[in-house]
Design an enzyme around this catalytic site. Structure first.
Site, short mmCIF file in Angstrom:
data_model
loop_
_atom_site.label_atom_id
_atom_site.label_comp_id
_atom_site.label_asym_id
_atom_site.label_seq_id
_atom_site.Cartn_x
_atom_site.Cartn_y
_atom_site.Cartn_z
N TYR A 1 59.30 56.05 61.43
CA TYR A 1 59.90 55.31 60.32
C TYR A 1 60.31 53.92 60.81
O TYR A 1 61.15 53.80 61.70
CB TYR A 1 61.11 56.10 59.81
CG TYR A 1 61.85 55.53 58.63
CD1 TYR A 1 61.31 54.54 57.82
CD2 TYR A 1 63.11 56.02 58.30
CE1 TYR A 1 62.01 54.06 56.72
CE2 TYR A 1 63.82 55.55 57.21
CZ TYR A 1 63.26 54.57 56.42
OH TYR A 1 63.95 54.09 55.34
N LYS B 1 56.09 55.67 58.10
CA LYS B 1 56.82 55.29 56.90
C LYS B 1 57.21 53.84 57.12
O LYS B 1 58.02 53.54 58.00
CB LYS B 1 58.05 56.18 56.68
CG LYS B 1 58.82 55.75 55.42
CD LYS B 1 60.12 56.52 55.24
CE LYS B 1 60.85 56.00 54.00
NZ LYS B 1 62.17 56.64 53.81
N THR C 1 68.57 59.00 52.62
CA THR C 1 68.93 59.35 51.24
C THR C 1 69.65 60.68 51.20
O THR C 1 70.59 60.87 50.41
CB THR C 1 67.67 59.39 50.36
OG1 THR C 1 66.97 58.15 50.49
CG2 THR C 1 68.03 59.62 48.90
N ILE D 1 57.18 57.58 50.55
CA ILE D 1 58.34 58.44 50.76
C ILE D 1 59.45 57.80 49.95
O ILE D 1 59.94 56.72 50.29
CB ILE D 1 58.68 58.59 52.25
CG1 ILE D 1 57.51 59.27 52.97
CG2 ILE D 1 59.96 59.40 52.43
CD1 ILE D 1 57.69 59.41 54.47
#
Length: 304
Positions: A138, A166, A52, A205
């Site tokens: 992640y 995540k 992001t 998250i």
């Protein structure tokens, strides 16, 4: 730097957007305002330079500067997670070492994408990075093309520097990990409420919390089916194109950031913006970073 048990208490972590100035450079003044809005809303931490935050579009000098800047300005108020992952293990090691030298609390590590490797290679990749300092791993198969399965993760979770996952593989995977004592944060905003309150995730998250951090704080703190249902159309719109296209557009629409985009990202179409404007402006403007939304004037858009 915070210890792992303290980091695990962070239930709402925002994958913070990186804003740009009119020359296409990182706009630190705007970044600070965006982070201040997160702090005011009670967010626990930020991921700096994640997907992001467009770490993939930064050179390492920019990337590590932004991590160091975040530590210097905000480490007394937020858990600072630096995305220092890479599909190149040597680069990831070097970036992670620099990130911890700058004082970040934790790293976010991703499995090698495009240049995929074997399970033995994945194990060695993560083991070397975990040796450096505390890390979230992640798992986002939609971006990497490779699922990090429990068979791979459970042995790695025994490492002293493993914080948790995540996880984008859904409720069942999250519930499995949490039952095993492996901390998990949802990587899917639309599932975050149920993952937290029905499947015992440690939190989320989030992308959406860039725009509505106070509402997401409420959503994570206690069960709220009404708010969760209300926010589903907005969350769906924020992923109508690959992230971070829509959140970049949304924050430009509200005036929270300039309409400056690094290619290959470009703004949503006018039709898509109008759909988002209707969704955003249904909310209390005090709950929205930047306030009410309007369609971006195409003349103001800059692409770099």
């Amino acid at each position: 730097m915070r210890n792992i048990e303290t980091i695990k208490k962070a239930s709402l972590i925002t994958a913070i957007k990186t804003p740009y100035d009119s020359q296409g450079e990182i706009d630190l003044a705007c970044f600070d305002k965006l982070v201040a809005a997160q702090i005011a809303a009670g967010v626990d931490g930020i991921v700096v330079g994640g997907t992001t935050g467009e770490g993939q579009l930064m050179n390492w000098e920019e990337h590590l500067m932004l991590i160091a800047h975040s530590v210097n300005k905000f480490s007394d108020k937020l858990v600072i997670v630096g995305n220092t992952g890479s599909n190149n293990t040597r680069e990831a090691v070097k970036a992670t070492e620099y990130g911890f030298a700058s004082g970040m609390d934790a790293a976010l590590q991703i499995n090698p994408y495009y240049g995929r490797t074997s399970e033995a290679g994945l194990t060695e990749h993560f083991a070397r990075l975990l040796d450096i300092g505390p890390a979230f791993i992640y798992n986002v198969p939609g971006r990497t093309g490779q699922d990090l399965t429990p068979e791979l993760i459970e042995p790695l979770a025994k490492h002293a520097n493993f914080i948790g996952m995540k996880e984008c593989a859904g409720h069942e995977r999250i519930a499995h990990y949490e039952q095993k004592g492996i901390a998990c944060w949802s990587g899917n905003d639309d599932q975050a409420h149920d993952s937290r309150h029905q499947h015992r995730s440690h939190g989320v998250i989030s992308v959406t919390s860039n725009l509505v951090p106070q509402l997401f704080r409420t959503l994570i703190d206690s069960p709220n089916e009404t708010l969760n249902t209300q926010l589903q159309p907005l969350m769906s719109w924020l992923f109508c194109e690959p992230n971070p296209i829509a959140i970049n557009t949304a924050l430009a629409m509200t005036g929270a950031a300039m309409p400056v985009f690094r290619l290959p990202y470009v703004p949503l179409s006018e039709t898509q913006q109008r759909q988002g404007m209707e969704l955003i402006n249904q909310l209390d403007t005090e709950m929205v970073v930047g306030g009410s939304a309007d369609v971006i004037n195409p003349v103001d858009v800059k692409l770099y």
